[in-house]
Design an enzyme around this catalytic site. Sequence first.
Site, short mmCIF file in Angstrom:
data_model
loop_
_atom_site.label_atom_id
_atom_site.label_comp_id
_atom_site.label_asym_id
_atom_site.label_seq_id
_atom_site.Cartn_x
_atom_site.Cartn_y
_atom_site.Cartn_z
N ARG A 169 9.50 9.10 39.72
CA ARG A 169 8.95 7.78 39.73
C ARG A 169 9.67 6.92 38.43
O ARG A 169 9.92 5.85 38.73
CB ARG A 169 7.37 7.89 39.61
CG ARG A 169 6.85 8.08 41.01
CD ARG A 169 5.65 8.73 41.06
NE ARG A 169 4.76 9.23 42.20
CZ ARG A 169 4.95 10.40 42.75
NH1 ARG A 169 5.71 11.32 42.37
NH2 ARG A 169 4.35 10.67 43.92
N ASP A 184 -1.13 24.17 42.73
CA ASP A 184 0.02 24.99 42.25
C ASP A 184 -0.42 26.12 41.11
O ASP A 184 0.32 26.99 40.94
CB ASP A 184 1.10 24.18 41.74
CG ASP A 184 2.04 23.35 42.51
OD1 ASP A 184 2.04 23.84 43.78
OD2 ASP A 184 2.44 22.34 42.23
#
Length: 682
Positions: free
Chosen positions: A61, A355
Amino acid sequence: MPEGHKGHLPRPARCVKSIITNPTTARLDMSEKSPLPLTSHMAKGLQGSARVPGDKSVSHRALMLGALAVGETTVEGLLEGEDVLATANAMRAMGATVERRENGVWHLWGRGVGGLSEPETVLDMGNAGTGMRLVMGLVASHPFTAFFTGDASLCKRPMRRVAEPLERMGARIVARSGVRPPLAVVGTDAPLPIVFELPVASAQVKSAILLAGLNTPGTTTVIEPEPTRDHSERMLKHFGARVDVGPGPKGGRIVTLHGFPELTGRQLVVPADPSSAAFPTIAALIVPDSEVTLPEVGTNPLRFGLYETLKEMGADILLRNPRELSGEPVADLVIRSSRLKGVVVPPERAPSMIDEYPILAVAAAFAEGTTRMQGLRELKVKESDRLAAMAEGLAKAGVAVEVEGDDLIVHGKGRPKGGVLIETNLDHRIAMSFLVLGLGSEQPMRIDDSRAIATSFTGFVELMQGLGARIEASSPLIIAIDGPAAAGKGTLARRIAAHLNLAYLDTGLIYRAVGMKAQREGLEPVKAAQMLTPDDLKAPDLRSEEGGQAASKVASIPAVRAELLEFQRRFAAHPPPPAVGAVLDGRDIGTVVCPNAKIKLFITASDEARAGRRHKELLERGESSIYARVLEEMQARDERDRNRSVAPLVPAPDAVVLDTTLLTADAAFEAALRIIADRTHA
Ligand code: DC
């Protein structure tokens, strides 16, 4: 070996399938670059401070908004993995200036909102799902067409969920069947603001819509069914966009972006990735006498579920100096070794730590009591089936584990045994998790391949070593088995290889192939050795007594042996993946081919026992055989093998001699395994 003949020698890459009998090792092609196995050993106490790599989501981003902002943006701590670099290239291709300076700081000069230009070439997003989906959003509200592709795995992933809202905004997506890449986004010059309710919670789809909303008049609204990662909203606000976030109908949120904001250049520091920080964090918790500081770790609550869980388990983790960095909350984590206890991790927490379950399972193995991780369905469709991989690996390492539906249950007992090899299937988080386990387990842990770690955590091994961890490259385990004809070494070698997941090479077969090829094609034996091809190793008559005699004859020629030496050594040094070692059998493996082999066995038996076995074997194969003849021929062959000038058949001084005259095949196998276990621990 003469240069000009190199191409004819059976290289591992070409003939692996024909000479490896271990089925688990035969399926992979050795032409890929060699794996890098690693071993981790019990550590004394990890100490020091280390910055883990930057957050991947924030890195993507930072580049995208830097490319849109007016003026200069600098980015420190960018994660320089292939995925992020693909995004940098895409931004360059659409007109932004993107430079990396020598000090590792990235400088961008953006084009202003709506100012991107049509890329002249296809945008290759590599393996990056985030990169592809977000950049598709950016392009959708620009009046041009951009073509996207990715690696084989990205091109299998459907882009429908992101294509639908972008089409509602006025863009057109032309893609392969199943809305899979390669695809084209035909952007629109009159984008429509939309209110879009996400059917499935997805930060990527939300972000793509918001990024398309930048160059769209009015307000673009996304309604999420449950909160998803909010890195886009934070980064947009940090660059000066107006983003309103309020509670949504079903417990999620309503995010509204006001179009045509003026984004201006910023000085960004990418927070250290909390998912990467998880590995040194757990290592410090489980290794006694540790105190480790990890600066600038992102503490975004939507990413911080692991740390919340660890606190509940009794972990001593201090969040020092909490502050904001580039719109994201961060803190310096100070972690001290802790006695952990088992907990229940509720399914609602999964999105904020999806994760992290592999490494949490490792922490749970060191805890006292049972940890139940609920609702891990998502984990089955990651880089590998991580749920199964963790359960299998932990069980191998001596941990009591269960999988119940989508739950992983670990019964911790303080300190697992370890001492096993883990196949990582190129999954970086599985690789790091088991290396961390090895830092605290009684015996070292080995992983078959560490190359995948770089996908998320370049410098992992060095960082851990800097804190005092012992993680080192493990050289292949080589087992050399020599002995006279029909002593039972072939059967034994095959069983050992299958049992230990090692690759197997029958070197006698190579000499047999050379001998028979020379006879059949009327070639000089050296020439036959030089011209040997994988097909020669498949000739049907190789295992006959004639083959044995022919082999023994050519095997006494020094030039023939020299010709075959390099191939055998290379096989031992680079066994085909996923094997991390090899068993070779022959006459001179322990003395000449692999004099440094860790384990050397010399298998022998009385002449009569060996001749008896060979005689029986021939009869069973339906061939005619006379015992006295077999004995005579075998003695003649042994005589030649023992008395030749090069590489004569003798036990290496450090070989263990195993006489199988009175042993069954099973007893010989058990005896060999005991010798191997003794030697590996020594
Ligand atoms: O192991 P085997 O019976 O298939 O071997 C056939 C012949 O090949 C054996 O009599 C000697 C020779 N050989 C050798 O000289 N060196 C090896 N490493 C393997 C076999």
